[in-house]
Design a protein around this motif. Sequence first.
Motif, PDB file in Angstrom:
ATOM      1  N   ALA A 156       9.807  13.321 -10.353  1.00 37.06           N
ATOM      2  CA  ALA A 156       9.797  14.640  -9.712  1.00 37.06           C
ATOM      3  C   ALA A 156       8.355  15.094  -9.502  1.00 37.06           C
ATOM      4  N   ARG A 157       7.841  14.911  -8.324  1.00 33.79           N
ATOM      5  CA  ARG A 157       6.499  15.364  -7.959  1.00 33.79           C
ATOM      6  C   ARG A 157       6.425  15.457  -6.451  1.00 33.79           C
ATOM      7  N   PRO A 158       5.525  16.265  -5.930  1.00 32.42           N
ATOM      8  CA  PRO A 158       5.379  16.343  -4.468  1.00 32.42           C
ATOM      9  C   PRO A 158       4.895  15.015  -3.908  1.00 32.42           C
ATOM     10  N   ASP A 159       5.203  14.790  -2.645  1.00 25.93           N
ATOM     11  CA  ASP A 159       4.658  13.611  -1.976  1.00 25.93           C
ATOM     12  C   ASP A 159       3.140  13.675  -1.991  1.00 25.93           C
ATOM     13  N   ARG A 160       2.505  12.522  -2.171  1.00 25.49           N
ATOM     14  CA  ARG A 160       1.048  12.488  -2.161  1.00 25.49           C
ATOM     15  C   ARG A 160       0.525  12.906  -0.784  1.00 25.49           C
ATOM     16  N   PRO A 161      -0.547  13.690  -0.752  1.00 26.88           N
ATOM     17  CA  PRO A 161      -1.037  14.203   0.537  1.00 26.88           C
ATOM     18  C   PRO A 161      -1.780  13.134   1.329  1.00 26.88           C
ATOM     19  N   PHE A 162      -1.852  13.358   2.635  1.00 23.80           N
ATOM     20  CA  PHE A 162      -2.645  12.501   3.502  1.00 23.80           C
ATOM     21  C   PHE A 162      -4.078  13.017   3.555  1.00 23.80           C
ATOM     22  N   PRO A 163      -5.046  12.159   3.835  1.00 25.03           N
ATOM     23  CA  PRO A 163      -6.443  12.587   3.925  1.00 25.03           C
ATOM     24  C   PRO A 163      -6.630  13.631   5.031  1.00 25.03           C
ATOM     25  N   PRO A 164      -7.678  14.437   4.939  1.00 24.09           N
ATOM     26  CA  PRO A 164      -7.947  15.433   5.978  1.00 24.09           C
ATOM     27  C   PRO A 164      -8.028  14.792   7.365  1.00 24.09           C
ATOM     28  N   GLY A 165      -7.411  15.431   8.331  1.00 24.20           N
ATOM     29  CA  GLY A 165      -7.463  14.967   9.711  1.00 24.20           C
ATOM     30  C   GLY A 165      -6.424  13.932  10.074  1.00 24.20           C
ATOM     31  N   VAL A 166      -5.657  13.455   9.086  1.00 14.57           N
ATOM     32  CA  VAL A 166      -4.629  12.449   9.355  1.00 14.57           C
ATOM     33  C   VAL A 166      -3.306  13.146   9.656  1.00 14.57           C
ATOM     34  N   ARG A 221      -5.514   9.258  12.997  1.00 10.77           N
ATOM     35  CA  ARG A 221      -6.624  10.217  12.969  1.00 10.77           C
ATOM     36  C   ARG A 221      -7.322  10.134  14.329  1.00 10.77           C
ATOM     37  N   ASP A 222      -7.419  11.269  14.998  1.00 10.54           N
ATOM     38  CA  ASP A 222      -8.046  11.323  16.329  1.00 10.54           C
ATOM     39  C   ASP A 222      -7.428  10.313  17.279  1.00 10.54           C
ATOM     40  N   GLY A 223      -6.109  10.150  17.178  1.00  8.88           N
ATOM     41  CA  GLY A 223      -5.401   9.257  18.074  1.00  8.88           C
ATOM     42  C   GLY A 223      -5.487   7.790  17.735  1.00  8.88           C
ATOM     43  N   VAL A 224      -6.165   7.446  16.652  1.00 10.77           N
ATOM     44  CA  VAL A 224      -6.314   6.047  16.236  1.00 10.77           C
ATOM     45  C   VAL A 224      -5.333   5.748  15.111  1.00 10.77           C
ATOM     46  N   LEU A 225      -4.520   4.714  15.270  1.00  8.32           N
ATOM     47  CA  LEU A 225      -3.545   4.350  14.250  1.00  8.32           C
ATOM     48  C   LEU A 225      -4.244   3.758  13.036  1.00  8.32           C
ATOM     49  N   LEU A 226      -3.948   4.324  11.856  1.00  8.62           N
ATOM     50  CA  LEU A 226      -4.542   3.855  10.609  1.00  8.62           C
ATOM     51  C   LEU A 226      -3.551   3.091   9.735  1.00  8.62           C
ATOM     52  N   GLY A 227      -2.284   3.453   9.828  1.00 13.19           N
ATOM     53  CA  GLY A 227      -1.281   2.813   8.984  1.00 13.19           C
ATOM     54  C   GLY A 227       0.102   3.315   9.337  1.00 13.19           C
ATOM     55  N   VAL A 252      -1.594  -0.753   6.129  1.00 16.38           N
ATOM     56  CA  VAL A 252      -2.777   0.086   6.336  1.00 16.38           C
ATOM     57  C   VAL A 252      -3.884  -0.785   6.892  1.00 16.38           C
ATOM     58  N   ASP A 253      -4.525  -0.331   7.954  1.00 14.78           N
ATOM     59  CA  ASP A 253      -5.644  -1.062   8.535  1.00 14.78           C
ATOM     60  C   ASP A 253      -6.729  -1.261   7.475  1.00 14.78           C
ATOM     61  N   PRO A 254      -7.311  -2.454   7.375  1.00 14.79           N
ATOM     62  CA  PRO A 254      -8.361  -2.673   6.368  1.00 14.79           C
ATOM     63  C   PRO A 254      -9.501  -1.665   6.448  1.00 14.79           C
ATOM     64  N   ASP A 255      -9.817  -1.157   7.640  1.00 14.83           N
ATOM     65  CA  ASP A 255     -10.892  -0.169   7.770  1.00 14.83           C
ATOM     66  C   ASP A 255     -10.524   1.178   7.165  1.00 14.83           C
ATOM     67  N   ALA A 256      -9.212   1.388   6.891  1.00 12.18           N
ATOM     68  CA  ALA A 256      -8.757   2.660   6.319  1.00 12.18           C
ATOM     69  C   ALA A 256      -8.351   2.519   4.855  1.00 12.18           C
ATOM     70  N   GLN A 257      -8.614   1.358   4.249  1.00 12.74           N
ATOM     71  CA  GLN A 257      -8.297   1.168   2.835  1.00 12.74           C
ATOM     72  C   GLN A 257      -9.133   2.114   1.982  1.00 12.74           C
ATOM     73  N   GLY A 258      -8.553   2.537   0.856  1.00  8.74           N
ATOM     74  CA  GLY A 258      -9.267   3.405  -0.071  1.00  8.74           C
ATOM     75  C   GLY A 258      -9.080   4.884   0.184  1.00  8.74           C
ATOM     76  N   LEU A 259      -8.298   5.239   1.221  1.00  4.33           N
ATOM     77  CA  LEU A 259      -8.062   6.653   1.528  1.00  4.33           C
ATOM     78  C   LEU A 259      -6.786   7.196   0.886  1.00  4.33           C
ATOM     79  N   GLY A 260      -6.036   6.333   0.240  1.00  4.01           N
ATOM     80  CA  GLY A 260      -4.761   6.767  -0.349  1.00  4.01           C
ATOM     81  C   GLY A 260      -3.611   6.766   0.633  1.00  4.01           C
ATOM     82  N   LEU A 261      -3.790   6.097   1.785  1.00  6.15           N
ATOM     83  CA  LEU A 261      -2.746   6.114   2.804  1.00  6.15           C
ATOM     84  C   LEU A 261      -1.491   5.366   2.361  1.00  6.15           C
ATOM     85  N   GLY A 262      -1.652   4.245   1.653  1.00 10.00           N
ATOM     86  CA  GLY A 262      -0.491   3.465   1.258  1.00 10.00           C
ATOM     87  C   GLY A 262       0.475   4.266   0.407  1.00 10.00           C
TER      88      GLY A 262
END
Length: 323
Positions: A156-166, A221-227, A252-262
């Motif tokens: 029981a916890r909220p869904d993890r948030p997406f990074p700013p701008g995503v 983000r800005d129209g670019v698919l990250l994951g 998740v695109d390798p360039d977007a790894q580390g943002l918590g997207l997965g």
Amino acid sequence: MVEPTKARVAVAAHPAPLEPAAADAVRALAAAAAGHDEVAPLSEQPLLSLESPEAPVVHLLAGTLEGPLVGYAQVDVGSASTARAELVVHPDHRRAGVGRALLDAALATAGETPGRALHVWAHGDLPAARALAEAAGMPVVRELWQMRLTLADRPARPDRPFPPGVTVRAFEPGRDEEAWRRVNSRAFAHHPEQGRMTSADLRAREAEPWFDPAGFLLAERDGVLLGSVWTKVHPAGEHGPDPVGEVYVVGVDPDAQGLGLGGALTDRGLTHLADAGLAAVILYTEADNEVAVRTYRRAGFERSAVDVMFGTPGSPGSATMSA
């Protein structure tokens, strides 16, 4: 043509695609085996390839002299290094040499390219399939876990948030295919199956009854698919008496790894399936991917089934069998 077995069964090779009547016979054979073994003998890709003229596969049909189809194997020859095949024998015709005849035919098909290996999955790691592989000198070289979550037990916890701008939106057929495939191929560059998904493979899935773009979520983000997270709903009977959801692909695109997207995408997919009224969700992960296994266990998933791959150690590729 492989010589008849002691059960007077012969194996014949057919190029792709199969005629509709032959494809229907394969589907009926697979359904009979699934009902007997309580695990599907053929995975999604070979079923989609039965009538595909674009699939780089060879179909091996085992029939009695009276005509009924008693066994089937499909060999993916799209790779020069490793052929992938799946095979199944009708429950009423097992222990009569049909499985070995199909495996020998698959090995011969793989061997048409010198040095090419053959690998074989066994869904559910059934004893008969393990015995067939051991008799052929094919050890276990890979293990895939199915993990299952009862959504009522989800932490029981909220869904993890997406990074700013995503932002997140649903997949749009006819618009998003190539962008998604580009990111998917980058995300799974070293995966022997997922990283090879073609435009034809994607179109075939879009044509399936289970496809629902509302459950196929893209993070941009800005129209670019990250994951993305792609979910699926299995009808009652495939994984138990009730419909079951699946976290089908998270990439998740390798360039977007580390943002918590997965993690954020996985949470969003689970919430979508829960909102659809499903009680349970499955996913698949490599047994030796300790990071993924820990992550899914923290989310409440536990191992529920195991598939194993038999083959030549150190060679990439896969195949499946139920014999």
